[in-house]
Design a protein around this motif. Structure first.
Motif, PDB file in Angstrom:
ATOM      1  N   GLU A  28      34.565 -86.738  22.322  1.00  0.00           N
ATOM      2  CA  GLU A  28      35.376 -86.396  23.491  1.00  0.00           C
ATOM      3  C   GLU A  28      35.616 -87.579  24.422  1.00  0.00           C
ATOM      4  O   GLU A  28      36.572 -87.586  25.182  1.00  0.00           O
ATOM      5  CB  GLU A  28      34.749 -85.231  24.263  1.00  0.00           C
ATOM      6  N   HIS A  29      34.778 -88.594  24.360  1.00  0.00           N
ATOM      7  CA  HIS A  29      34.938 -89.768  25.234  1.00  0.00           C
ATOM      8  C   HIS A  29      35.654 -90.917  24.521  1.00  0.00           C
ATOM      9  O   HIS A  29      35.520 -92.069  24.923  1.00  0.00           O
ATOM     10  CB  HIS A  29      33.578 -90.227  25.753  1.00  0.00           C
ATOM     11  N   GLU A  30      36.386 -90.586  23.472  1.00  0.00           N
ATOM     12  CA  GLU A  30      37.172 -91.571  22.725  1.00  0.00           C
ATOM     13  C   GLU A  30      38.651 -91.183  22.813  1.00  0.00           C
ATOM     14  O   GLU A  30      39.239 -90.722  21.841  1.00  0.00           O
ATOM     15  CB  GLU A  30      36.716 -91.608  21.260  1.00  0.00           C
ATOM     16  N   PRO A  31      39.278 -91.387  23.981  1.00  0.00           N
ATOM     17  CA  PRO A  31      40.659 -90.906  24.177  1.00  0.00           C
ATOM     18  C   PRO A  31      41.688 -91.592  23.281  1.00  0.00           C
ATOM     19  O   PRO A  31      42.751 -91.032  23.034  1.00  0.00           O
ATOM     20  CB  PRO A  31      40.928 -91.200  25.652  1.00  0.00           C
ATOM     21  N   ASP A  32      41.389 -92.781  22.789  1.00  0.00           N
ATOM     22  CA  ASP A  32      42.351 -93.496  21.958  1.00  0.00           C
ATOM     23  C   ASP A  32      42.286 -93.089  20.488  1.00  0.00           C
ATOM     24  O   ASP A  32      43.116 -93.514  19.687  1.00  0.00           O
ATOM     25  CB  ASP A  32      42.143 -95.007  22.071  1.00  0.00           C
ATOM     26  N   LEU A  33      41.314 -92.281  20.148  1.00  0.00           N
ATOM     27  CA  LEU A  33      41.163 -91.840  18.764  1.00  0.00           C
ATOM     28  C   LEU A  33      42.120 -90.681  18.491  1.00  0.00           C
ATOM     29  O   LEU A  33      42.093 -89.659  19.165  1.00  0.00           O
ATOM     30  CB  LEU A  33      39.720 -91.391  18.511  1.00  0.00           C
ATOM     31  N   ASP A  34      42.972 -90.864  17.513  1.00  0.00           N
ATOM     32  CA  ASP A  34      43.944 -89.830  17.133  1.00  0.00           C
ATOM     33  C   ASP A  34      43.334 -89.026  15.987  1.00  0.00           C
ATOM     34  O   ASP A  34      43.510 -89.346  14.821  1.00  0.00           O
ATOM     35  CB  ASP A  34      45.256 -90.484  16.709  1.00  0.00           C
ATOM     36  N   LEU A  35      42.617 -87.986  16.334  1.00  0.00           N
ATOM     37  CA  LEU A  35      41.858 -87.200  15.367  1.00  0.00           C
ATOM     38  C   LEU A  35      42.614 -85.938  14.981  1.00  0.00           C
ATOM     39  O   LEU A  35      43.119 -85.222  15.838  1.00  0.00           O
ATOM     40  CB  LEU A  35      40.505 -86.816  15.977  1.00  0.00           C
ATOM     41  N   HIS A  36      42.706 -85.682  13.688  1.00  0.00           N
ATOM     42  CA  HIS A  36      43.349 -84.480  13.174  1.00  0.00           C
ATOM     43  C   HIS A  36      42.366 -83.768  12.248  1.00  0.00           C
ATOM     44  O   HIS A  36      41.839 -84.370  11.319  1.00  0.00           O
ATOM     45  CB  HIS A  36      44.616 -84.825  12.389  1.00  0.00           C
ATOM     46  N   LEU A  37      42.137 -82.492  12.502  1.00  0.00           N
ATOM     47  CA  LEU A  37      41.240 -81.687  11.678  1.00  0.00           C
ATOM     48  C   LEU A  37      42.021 -80.532  11.081  1.00  0.00           C
ATOM     49  O   LEU A  37      42.782 -79.875  11.782  1.00  0.00           O
ATOM     50  CB  LEU A  37      40.087 -81.134  12.518  1.00  0.00           C
ATOM     51  N   GLY A  38      41.828 -80.280   9.812  1.00  0.00           N
ATOM     52  CA  GLY A  38      42.481 -79.149   9.156  1.00  0.00           C
ATOM     53  C   GLY A  38      41.446 -78.304   8.450  1.00  0.00           C
ATOM     54  O   GLY A  38      40.647 -78.819   7.674  1.00  0.00           O
ATOM     55  N   ILE A  39      41.427 -77.015   8.738  1.00  0.00           N
ATOM     56  CA  ILE A  39      40.456 -76.112   8.128  1.00  0.00           C
ATOM     57  C   ILE A  39      41.211 -75.005   7.396  1.00  0.00           C
ATOM     58  O   ILE A  39      42.065 -74.332   7.971  1.00  0.00           O
ATOM     59  CB  ILE A  39      39.523 -75.493   9.191  1.00  0.00           C
ATOM     60  N   HIS A  40      40.860 -74.829   6.126  1.00  0.00           N
ATOM     61  CA  HIS A  40      41.485 -73.789   5.319  1.00  0.00           C
ATOM     62  C   HIS A  40      40.446 -73.233   4.344  1.00  0.00           C
ATOM     63  O   HIS A  40      39.560 -73.949   3.897  1.00  0.00           O
ATOM     64  CB  HIS A  40      42.668 -74.358   4.537  1.00  0.00           C
ATOM     65  N   VAL A  41      40.554 -71.963   4.059  1.00  0.00           N
ATOM     66  CA  VAL A  41      39.711 -71.329   3.047  1.00  0.00           C
ATOM     67  C   VAL A  41      40.585 -71.090   1.834  1.00  0.00           C
ATOM     68  O   VAL A  41      41.616 -70.424   1.924  1.00  0.00           O
ATOM     69  CB  VAL A  41      39.136 -69.988   3.565  1.00  0.00           C
TER      70      VAL A  41
END
Length: 83
Positions: A28-41
């Protein structure tokens, strides 16, 4: 620009959601990190160390969306029955 990718297979949707929340909390303290999470079953195919199949393909496509974290309705249903 795309960076590194990581595929993680969980034994339940709830484990996947808990992991995603922990990752988001830790970063949460890494504002420059462009993080994408994908969750699928979905179904996957394991051959040796390789994992493929529709479940992998859908999760990878979710990661390409502009939102920081997305999941399918199937993943939501799978995780909510354990909470």
């Amino acid at each position: 620009m795309r960076g590194d990718e990581c595929l993680v297979v969980f034994s339940s949707a709830l484990e996947a959601v808990r992991c995603a929340l922990a990752v988001l909390d830790a970063l949460e303290h890494e504002p420059d990190l462009d993080l994408h999470l994908g969750i699928h079953v979905g179904d996957i195919v394991r051959v040796g160390d390789e994992v493929s199949g529709d479940g992998v393909n859908v999760a990878r496509r979710l990661c390409a969306l502009p939102s920081w974290s997305v999941h399918t309705k199937r993943a939501q249903t799978g995780s909510s029955r354990w909470t």
